[in-house]
Design a protein around this motif. Sequence first.
Motif, mmCIF file in Angstrom:
data_model
loop_
_atom_site.group_PDB
_atom_site.id
_atom_site.type_symbol
_atom_site.label_atom_id
_atom_site.label_comp_id
_atom_site.label_asym_id
_atom_site.label_seq_id
_atom_site.Cartn_x
_atom_site.Cartn_y
_atom_site.Cartn_z
ATOM 1 N N PRO A 120 0.883 -1.253 0.064
ATOM 2 C CA PRO A 120 0.158 -0.080 -0.170
ATOM 3 C C PRO A 120 1.114 1.264 -0.222
ATOM 4 C CG PRO A 120 -0.888 -1.418 1.845
ATOM 5 C CD PRO A 120 0.526 -2.228 1.367
ATOM 6 N N LEU A 121 0.430 2.499 -0.604
ATOM 7 C CA LEU A 121 0.781 3.628 -0.840
ATOM 8 C C LEU A 121 0.322 4.721 -0.188
ATOM 9 C CD1 LEU A 121 2.030 3.395 -4.370
ATOM 10 C CD2 LEU A 121 3.495 2.712 -2.674
ATOM 11 N N GLU A 122 1.028 5.739 0.383
ATOM 12 C CA GLU A 122 0.402 6.955 1.014
ATOM 13 C C GLU A 122 -0.044 7.601 0.155
ATOM 14 O OE1 GLU A 122 3.601 6.025 1.154
ATOM 15 O OE2 GLU A 122 4.357 5.666 3.028
ATOM 16 N N ARG A 123 -1.445 8.162 0.056
ATOM 17 C CA ARG A 123 -1.934 8.914 -1.003
ATOM 18 C C ARG A 123 -1.252 10.257 -1.057
ATOM 19 N NH1 ARG A 123 -7.270 8.168 -3.245
ATOM 20 N NH2 ARG A 123 -7.676 5.936 -2.776
ATOM 21 N N ASP A 124 -0.920 11.026 0.142
ATOM 22 C CA ASP A 124 -0.537 12.289 0.194
ATOM 23 C C ASP A 124 0.871 12.198 -0.431
ATOM 24 O OD1 ASP A 124 0.963 11.080 2.012
ATOM 25 O OD2 ASP A 124 0.120 12.535 3.993
ATOM 26 N N ARG A 125 1.630 11.405 -0.702
ATOM 27 C CA ARG A 125 2.933 11.476 -1.168
ATOM 28 C C ARG A 125 2.981 11.750 -2.618
ATOM 29 N NH1 ARG A 125 7.988 7.665 1.079
ATOM 30 N NH2 ARG A 125 9.459 8.545 -0.218
ATOM 31 N N PHE A 126 1.842 11.517 -3.331
ATOM 32 C CA PHE A 126 1.667 11.849 -4.740
ATOM 33 C C PHE A 126 0.661 12.823 -5.034
ATOM 34 C CE2 PHE A 126 2.846 7.452 -3.659
ATOM 35 C CZ PHE A 126 4.079 7.370 -4.082
ATOM 36 N N ALA A 127 0.923 13.351 -6.343
ATOM 37 C CA ALA A 127 0.028 14.546 -6.748
ATOM 38 C C ALA A 127 -1.468 13.885 -7.396
ATOM 39 C CB ALA A 127 0.681 15.242 -7.637
ATOM 40 N N LEU A 128 -1.996 13.026 -6.605
ATOM 41 C CA LEU A 128 -3.310 12.443 -7.227
ATOM 42 C C LEU A 128 -4.440 13.462 -7.514
ATOM 43 C CD1 LEU A 128 -3.693 9.344 -4.874
ATOM 44 C CD2 LEU A 128 -2.376 9.695 -7.171
ATOM 45 N N ASP A 129 -4.454 14.575 -7.098
ATOM 46 C CA ASP A 129 -5.268 15.630 -7.341
ATOM 47 C C ASP A 129 -5.256 16.244 -8.795
ATOM 48 O OD1 ASP A 129 -6.698 15.069 -4.887
ATOM 49 O OD2 ASP A 129 -5.890 16.983 -4.123
ATOM 50 N N SER A 130 -3.986 15.942 -9.220
ATOM 51 C CA SER A 130 -3.652 16.621 -10.308
ATOM 52 C C SER A 130 -3.984 15.763 -11.655
ATOM 53 C CB SER A 130 -2.159 16.998 -10.652
ATOM 54 O OG SER A 130 -1.730 18.154 -9.387
ATOM 55 N N ARG A 144 -7.974 0.747 -0.677
ATOM 56 C CA ARG A 144 -6.719 1.470 -0.413
ATOM 57 C C ARG A 144 -5.876 1.683 -1.929
ATOM 58 N NH1 ARG A 144 -3.649 -1.604 4.386
ATOM 59 N NH2 ARG A 144 -2.480 0.261 4.350
ATOM 60 N N LEU A 145 -4.991 2.560 -1.834
ATOM 61 C CA LEU A 145 -3.981 3.005 -2.842
ATOM 62 C C LEU A 145 -2.918 1.787 -2.974
ATOM 63 C CD1 LEU A 145 -3.520 4.999 -5.299
ATOM 64 C CD2 LEU A 145 -1.989 5.890 -3.546
ATOM 65 N N TYR A 146 -2.756 1.228 -4.022
ATOM 66 C CA TYR A 146 -1.684 0.199 -4.121
ATOM 67 C C TYR A 146 -0.756 0.535 -5.044
ATOM 68 C CZ TYR A 146 -3.344 -3.002 -0.690
ATOM 69 O OH TYR A 146 -3.868 -3.683 0.441
ATOM 70 N N ALA A 147 -1.013 1.725 -6.071
ATOM 71 C CA ALA A 147 -0.143 2.043 -7.246
ATOM 72 C C ALA A 147 -0.433 3.401 -7.342
ATOM 73 C CB ALA A 147 -0.313 1.186 -8.311
ATOM 74 N N VAL A 148 0.173 3.757 -8.375
ATOM 75 C CA VAL A 148 -0.072 5.347 -8.867
ATOM 76 C C VAL A 148 -0.025 5.478 -10.332
ATOM 77 C CG1 VAL A 148 1.131 7.580 -9.102
ATOM 78 C CG2 VAL A 148 1.299 6.253 -6.980
ATOM 79 N N PRO A 149 -1.133 5.844 -10.888
ATOM 80 C CA PRO A 149 -1.126 5.916 -12.399
ATOM 81 C C PRO A 149 0.040 6.655 -13.144
ATOM 82 C CG PRO A 149 -3.206 6.597 -11.224
ATOM 83 C CD PRO A 149 -2.330 6.396 -10.092
ATOM 84 N N ALA A 327 12.049 4.094 -4.211
ATOM 85 C CA ALA A 327 11.049 3.512 -5.258
ATOM 86 C C ALA A 327 9.874 4.443 -5.403
ATOM 87 C CB ALA A 327 10.730 2.173 -4.929
ATOM 88 N N LYS A 328 9.265 5.050 -4.168
ATOM 89 C CA LYS A 328 8.521 5.934 -3.984
ATOM 90 C C LYS A 328 8.562 7.365 -4.614
ATOM 91 C CE LYS A 328 6.516 3.733 0.026
ATOM 92 N NZ LYS A 328 6.347 3.702 1.454
ATOM 93 N N ASP A 329 9.980 7.645 -4.481
ATOM 94 C CA ASP A 329 10.277 8.974 -4.771
ATOM 95 C C ASP A 329 10.536 8.892 -6.417
ATOM 96 O OD1 ASP A 329 10.614 10.250 -2.631
ATOM 97 O OD2 ASP A 329 12.702 10.180 -2.407
ATOM 98 N N LEU A 330 11.025 7.795 -6.922
ATOM 99 C CA LEU A 330 10.812 7.699 -8.631
ATOM 100 C C LEU A 330 9.756 7.514 -9.205
ATOM 101 C CD1 LEU A 330 12.618 7.039 -10.924
ATOM 102 C CD2 LEU A 330 12.336 4.552 -10.560
#
Length: 427
Positions: A120-130, A144-149, A327-330
Motif C-alpha cells: 500500500p502507498l501513502e496517498r499524500d505522497r503523490f499529486a493524485l489531485d492533479s 486502499r491505494l496500491y499503485a500510482v497511475p 522507489a516511491k520517489d522515483l
Amino acid sequence: MRWIRAAGRGLLVAMIVLTGYTASGTPGAGTAQGAARDGGRGPMTLATAGDLTGYLGPLLEGWNRAHPGERVTLVELPDSADETRAQMTTGLRSGHGRFDILNIDVAWTGEFAAARWIAPLERDRFALDSFLPPVTDTATYDGRLYAVPYVTNAGMLYYRKDILDREGEQPPRTWADLERQARTIAPRYGLGGYAGQFLPYEGLTVNATEAVYSAGGTILGDDGRVTVDSAAARIGIGFLARGVRDGWIPGEALTYMEEESRQAFQDGRLLFLRNWPYAYAGASGPGSKVAGKFGAVPLPGPGGTGTSVLGGSNLAVSARARHPESAKDLIAYLTSAPVQRKVLTDGALPPVRAALYQDPELVRAYPYLPALRASVLAAAPRPKSPRYQQVSLAVQAVVHDAMAQQQDPAAAVHRLARELSAITPRG
C-alpha cells in the motif's frame, strides 16, 4: 492493458513492468533490516516490456544524474503482455525479492494487491489531485491505494469525416446513430460499417465491457459479487451481436485485434472504428488512405456518450523492494508534470496529468487530446478481481459465441453469470 500496437510496430503498448535483480542472501531475509539501515534508499531496477519508442531510457537518465546514490537500471522484458505477466508473477510467487517497482497493467492491480505482491502507498505522497479523476480508481483495491497511475488510455470512435460531411451527417452520439449510419451509409461507399477488437482475447473483454458499462450495467460489483446477469448487460451484448447478425459489423471483424482493425480503417475499408489513441498517428501517417479524412470522438452509448474502459499502466512498489523510499520517489518523479509531458511528446503515450490535455501547444500537436480527455473522464476500470485473468477469459469466450451467432445474447449473459460465479471468490 497493452494499449499501443502501432503501425509497423512503431508505437507499442505502454505497459512498463519492472524486474531485474536477485537479492543476495536468503530470499526475502534481511529486506526490512537492510531498509532500516539505509533508510529505504539505494539503487533500483526497472524493466520495460517493449519500449520501442526508446523514450524511457532518457527519462531515467535524468533521474540518475540527480540521484547518483539511487540509480535505477532499465531492463526490458518481452513485448507480449502475457509473457511479461508470466515472468512477473513467476518471480513474485517465488518470494526472491527480485522486484523493486512494478509498472503493471491497470487490470492487474487487484490481483497483485490481493496476493500481497505490492505494498500500500501513502496517498499524500503523490499529486493524485492533479490526475484525470477516473484513473486513480484503477490504482486502488479494497479501498486502499496500491499503485500510482503512470499512463492512461481510453477507447475512442474513429470516423470517416469526409464521408459524413458529404452525407450532411454528424459523427454518431448514440448507438442508434452509429447503427443507422453504419447500416445505410457505409454500403453506399463500399465500406464495412463498424469494427472493434472482436477476436477472443483481452481486446474483446474491453469491447464487451464497454458495451455493458455504456448500457448502465456492470460485470462485477465493487465487492466482487457477480452482477452481469442484468437487462443492461443483455442490451450491451445484444448490440454487438445484432451488428454482426445484421451485417453492419463485418464478419471479418471477429478476427480483429488492435492492429488488424487499425489497418482496416487506415486502408479505407471501414466507416467507423473503435480503437485506442495510438491509431490516430498511423491513420494520419504516410501511406494511409484516410490521412486528413477522419476524426475521433468519444464512444457513443444508448442515450449519449458511452463509457470506455480505462487502459494504461500503474506504478507499484514491490512488497519486497530493497529500497522502498527511493522507489516511491522515483514514482513521484515519473508522474510529475514535466516528465508526464515527455511521456506524451517523447513516448507518444497518454499522460495522467489533467492539465496537459488542455495545453494549447499540445492540442495543436495532438488534435485527439480533447476527445481523449472526454473519453477518459467518462471511462471506468475493468472488473476488479484477484482472478481477473480467469474473469477475462470467460468474458471473451461467451461474448464471442454471442457475436458469432452461436448463442442468443440473453442466454450468453446468463451463462456468463454462471461461469463467473464459479470463478470469483465472492461470486
